[in-house]
Motif scaffolding. Structure first.
Motif, PDB file in Angstrom:
ATOM      1  N   PRO A 135      48.728  26.146 -29.614  1.00 58.11           N
ATOM      2  CA  PRO A 135      47.408  25.510 -29.489  1.00 58.11           C
ATOM      3  C   PRO A 135      47.923  24.342 -28.860  1.00 58.11           C
ATOM      4  O   PRO A 135      47.021  23.498 -27.993  1.00 58.11           O
ATOM      5  CB  PRO A 135      47.213  25.429 -31.060  1.00 58.11           C
ATOM      6  N   LEU A 136      48.812  23.472 -29.258  1.00 58.09           N
ATOM      7  CA  LEU A 136      48.971  22.216 -28.739  1.00 58.09           C
ATOM      8  C   LEU A 136      49.553  22.209 -27.073  1.00 58.09           C
ATOM      9  O   LEU A 136      49.134  21.319 -26.412  1.00 58.09           O
ATOM     10  CB  LEU A 136      50.509  21.797 -29.043  1.00 58.09           C
ATOM     11  N   LEU A 137      50.013  23.474 -26.712  1.00 58.09           N
ATOM     12  CA  LEU A 137      50.528  23.625 -25.215  1.00 58.09           C
ATOM     13  C   LEU A 137      49.097  24.167 -24.422  1.00 58.09           C
ATOM     14  O   LEU A 137      49.073  24.193 -23.261  1.00 58.09           O
ATOM     15  CB  LEU A 137      51.631  24.622 -25.117  1.00 58.09           C
ATOM     16  N   ALA A 138      48.084  24.421 -25.035  1.00 57.81           N
ATOM     17  CA  ALA A 138      47.037  24.987 -24.224  1.00 57.81           C
ATOM     18  C   ALA A 138      46.165  24.028 -23.344  1.00 57.81           C
ATOM     19  O   ALA A 138      46.173  24.472 -22.039  1.00 57.81           O
ATOM     20  CB  ALA A 138      45.694  25.508 -25.224  1.00 57.81           C
ATOM     21  N   PRO A 139      46.085  23.003 -23.438  1.00 57.61           N
ATOM     22  CA  PRO A 139      45.563  22.196 -22.523  1.00 57.61           C
ATOM     23  C   PRO A 139      46.376  21.865 -21.177  1.00 57.61           C
ATOM     24  O   PRO A 139      45.948  22.049 -19.989  1.00 57.61           O
ATOM     25  CB  PRO A 139      45.170  20.511 -23.170  1.00 57.61           C
ATOM     26  N   SER A 140      47.671  21.834 -21.240  1.00 59.28           N
ATOM     27  CA  SER A 140      48.683  21.525 -20.282  1.00 59.28           C
ATOM     28  C   SER A 140      48.848  23.033 -19.516  1.00 59.28           C
ATOM     29  O   SER A 140      48.883  22.964 -18.372  1.00 59.28           O
ATOM     30  CB  SER A 140      49.974  21.246 -20.787  1.00 59.28           C
ATOM     31  N   LEU A 141      48.712  24.134 -20.358  1.00 62.96           N
ATOM     32  CA  LEU A 141      48.693  25.610 -19.756  1.00 62.96           C
ATOM     33  C   LEU A 141      47.363  25.722 -18.894  1.00 62.96           C
ATOM     34  O   LEU A 141      47.906  26.336 -17.685  1.00 62.96           O
ATOM     35  CB  LEU A 141      48.945  26.524 -20.867  1.00 62.96           C
ATOM     36  N   VAL A 142      46.370  25.307 -19.396  1.00 65.10           N
ATOM     37  CA  VAL A 142      45.147  25.670 -18.462  1.00 65.10           C
ATOM     38  C   VAL A 142      45.224  24.668 -17.220  1.00 65.10           C
ATOM     39  O   VAL A 142      44.611  25.053 -16.312  1.00 65.10           O
ATOM     40  CB  VAL A 142      43.927  25.220 -19.403  1.00 65.10           C
ATOM     41  N   ALA A 143      45.794  23.436 -17.491  1.00 66.66           N
ATOM     42  CA  ALA A 143      45.631  22.641 -16.188  1.00 66.66           C
ATOM     43  C   ALA A 143      46.443  23.252 -15.246  1.00 66.66           C
ATOM     44  O   ALA A 143      46.225  23.178 -14.130  1.00 66.66           O
ATOM     45  CB  ALA A 143      46.165  21.002 -16.670  1.00 66.66           C
ATOM     46  N   ARG A 192      38.883  17.563 -15.920  1.00 56.69           N
ATOM     47  CA  ARG A 192      38.365  17.452 -17.533  1.00 56.69           C
ATOM     48  C   ARG A 192      39.596  17.946 -18.533  1.00 56.69           C
ATOM     49  O   ARG A 192      39.691  17.078 -19.653  1.00 56.69           O
ATOM     50  CB  ARG A 192      37.183  18.375 -17.612  1.00 56.69           C
ATOM     51  N   VAL A 193      40.278  18.751 -17.912  1.00 57.36           N
ATOM     52  CA  VAL A 193      41.481  19.213 -18.947  1.00 57.36           C
ATOM     53  C   VAL A 193      42.584  18.035 -18.727  1.00 57.36           C
ATOM     54  O   VAL A 193      43.078  17.930 -20.086  1.00 57.36           O
ATOM     55  CB  VAL A 193      41.837  20.521 -18.560  1.00 57.36           C
ATOM     56  N   GLN A 194      42.804  17.581 -17.848  1.00 57.98           N
ATOM     57  CA  GLN A 194      43.558  16.609 -17.693  1.00 57.98           C
ATOM     58  C   GLN A 194      43.356  15.410 -18.569  1.00 57.98           C
ATOM     59  O   GLN A 194      44.118  14.927 -19.139  1.00 57.98           O
ATOM     60  CB  GLN A 194      43.792  15.783 -16.208  1.00 57.98           C
TER      61      GLN A 194
END
Length: 547
Positions: free
Chosen positions: A191-199, A263-265
């Motif tokens: 869950p913590l990696l999700a934003p960086s993975l999506v980016a 937005r993800v960044q």
């Protein structure tokens, strides 16, 4: 007044050489009236090839992204969690594919696993086969493989960089509560990696969606992305309205992806309060060392084997053993044509264009960075989104915009450096800006108290401390200019080819000599780009770049 004039220069440059060509594409695509625009759009949508090209562009980008994440995520975990000898060298090695031009990587994979590639030649001799056992040329599998090679560094850098700053105490607390390693990953780390993975996934999708050189060289006539079809419609069929409509469709998709990415960044900075230092540890068991060794071997072989095969094949192509004949042929005008320059002149042209790109993009990038670094500046509100737009615009679309917008100027040899500068400018800004923002303002204030004027403050405080960032920005701009292919293919003059154009022309023609020349020129371009990569890694800043 002088400051406002300086800050207006990047906006003026982007308006003339970015927004104006895009408006020209809109004019060609939609015509002079609403009725004409509707008719042209309807005709394009009814064309049988449009939906086929759009579907292929979308699904190959999606599959390429999934494969890249599957390959890159385990490697990101290894580089994030373990500290081992050679870690810095391997991290630098991972940068090589991302910076390498497509016209180098495509011949490199052909030199490794093509019909006459090193691996096929070796297997034929070992197994006494009459035909090459690896048949990947002009297949979707080779395209997907090259896309993974190109973009895996994005996943490792983006996800691994974020992962390395996650405090291990979170997983240790879950372990103390009895969670297995797999459950700790899925409930705490993932869950913590999700934003960086999506980016990272959005960036990979964007680069694969706008893939041009890989598809054009390795796909042949069977495959075409929107990018390739824009080039064919504009150059081969001279169907400018159709090319313009395809450009608008591609711009819609790329701008949508870029909007999601920004937005993800923004969320990445709010996901967790991170420490600046990494939490990598030495492997504690033989299993962990085995994982590290496997990751190192996969990285080393995966990155270097195509590039080494390219260099080796440029000296050994044919049956006569090692030879320099293909390098010697680069200095000969084999066609004896008034419109054909010896291939070696492309090296000079590329260097001249790269130096001109530095002269344009570095001053504009530094000025734009200072404008963005101003607190609560109205210039930042204008420049920040404007500088992101070229990242979401394909080089072919940009080159096509120059064809329809620049009139007599499109024959100017200086239009290519302008296009290269436009492509390089976001990289210059996003590399230089973090160093500028990290500069201690108290140093400037102390210099002001001592009576230094603004110019002297800049020369004695800013210039020495920002020199490393400027060198990295210059190396990025230089490497981008050397390898730029999409826009140059459309706007470069035939008598002033660059190295990528010579490689593409040689690969497009039959004969062993043409193929050997393509390998030789690709090797020269590879070495030139590698020197830029070494400079980037040598002077890389601890705070990294903003991407």
């Amino acid at each position: 007044m002088m400051q406002a004039a300086l800050y207006a220069l990047p906006i003026l440059f982007l308006t003339i050489f970015y927004l104006y060509p895009l408006l020209a594409i809109l004019r060609v695509s939609f015509g002079a009236s609403l009725t004409e625009a509707i008719e042209q759009a309807s005709a394009a949508l009814r064309a049988p090839g449009f939906w086929r090209v759009l579907w292929f562009t979308t699904w190959q980008a999606t599959v390429s992204t999934l494969l890249t994440v599957l390959v890159g995520l385990p490697l990101a975990g290894v580089f994030a969690r373990f500290d081992f000898p050679g870690r810095g060298v391997m991290a630098a090695l991972l940068t090589v594919p991302f910076v390498m031009p497509t016209v180098v990587v495509a011949p490199a994979f052909l030199a490794l696993i093509g019909r006459n590639g090193l691996l096929n030649v070796w297997l034929q001799r070992l197994l006494h086969l009459d035909a090459p056992p690896i048949q990947l040329e002009q297949t979707i599998w080779l395209i997907l493989l090259v896309h993974v090679f190109y973009n895996v560094a994005i996943v490792i850098r983006t996800v691994g960089g974020f992962w390395s700053t996650l405090p291990p105490t979170l997983a240790e607390a879950a372990a103390a509560l009895g969670a297995s390693p797999r459950r700790r990953f899925w409930t705490v780390t993932a869950p913590l990696l999700a934003p960086s993975l999506v980016a990272a996934s959005l960036l990979v999708f964007l680069f694969c969606f706008t893939s041009f050189g890989v598809i054009l060289i390795l796909g042949g006539l069977r495959f075409a992305t929107l990018e390739v079809e824009i080039y064919r419609q504009a150059v081969s069929y001279f169907n400018l309205p159709m090319a313009a409509f395809l450009s608008i469709v591609q711009l819609f998709f790329t701008f949508t992806v870029m909007a999601l990415y920004t937005r993800v960044q923004a969320r990445l900075s709010r996901t967790l309060r991170l420490r600046r230092r990494a939490f990598a540890r030495r492997p504690a068991s033989w299993r962990q060392w085995a994982v590290v060794g496997l990751a190192l071997a996969a990285t080393f072989i995966g990155v270097l084997s195509p590039l080494v095969a390219l260099a080796v094949r440029s000296f050994t192509l044919g049956d006569g053993g090692p030879t320099l004949i293909y390098y010697q042929a680069l200095g000969e005008n084999l066609r004896q044509s008034a419109f054909f320059a010896p291939p070696i002149t492309a090296v000079r042209n590329s260097l001249v264009y790269a130096l001109a790109t530095l002269a344009i993009s570095l001053p504009l990038g530094v000025i734009a960075s200072y404008a963005l670094a101003q607190p609560r500046s109205r210039w930042a509100a204008i420049l920040d989104p404007l500088l992101l737009l070229p990242l979401g615009t394909s080089a072919v679309t940009l080159g096509f915009g120059y064809i329809v917008a620049m009139g007599p100027l499109r024959a100017s040899p200086w239009l290519a450096p302008v296009a290269h500068s436009l492509i390089a400018l976001p990289f210059v800004v996003r590399t230089f800006l973090p160093a500028l923002r990290a500069l201690d303002q108290r140093l400037r204030e102390a210099a002001s108290i001592l009576g230094a004027d603004p110019l002297r403050r800049w020369w004695t405080i800013d210039a020495p401390l920002l020199l490393r960032a400027l060198l990295i920005s210059a190396a990025f701009a230089f490497a981008i200019s050397l390898g730029e292919f999409g826009a140059t293919l459309l706007i470069a003059r035939p008598d002033r080819p660059t190295m990528p154009l010579v490689i593409y022309r040689a690969l497009s023609q039959p004969g062993l000599m043409n193929y050997g020349q393509a390998l030789a020129m690709s090797t020269i371009l590879m070495v030139s780009t590698a020197l830029s990569i070494l400079l980037i890694e040598r002077f890389r800043l601890p705070q990294g770049e903003e991407f």
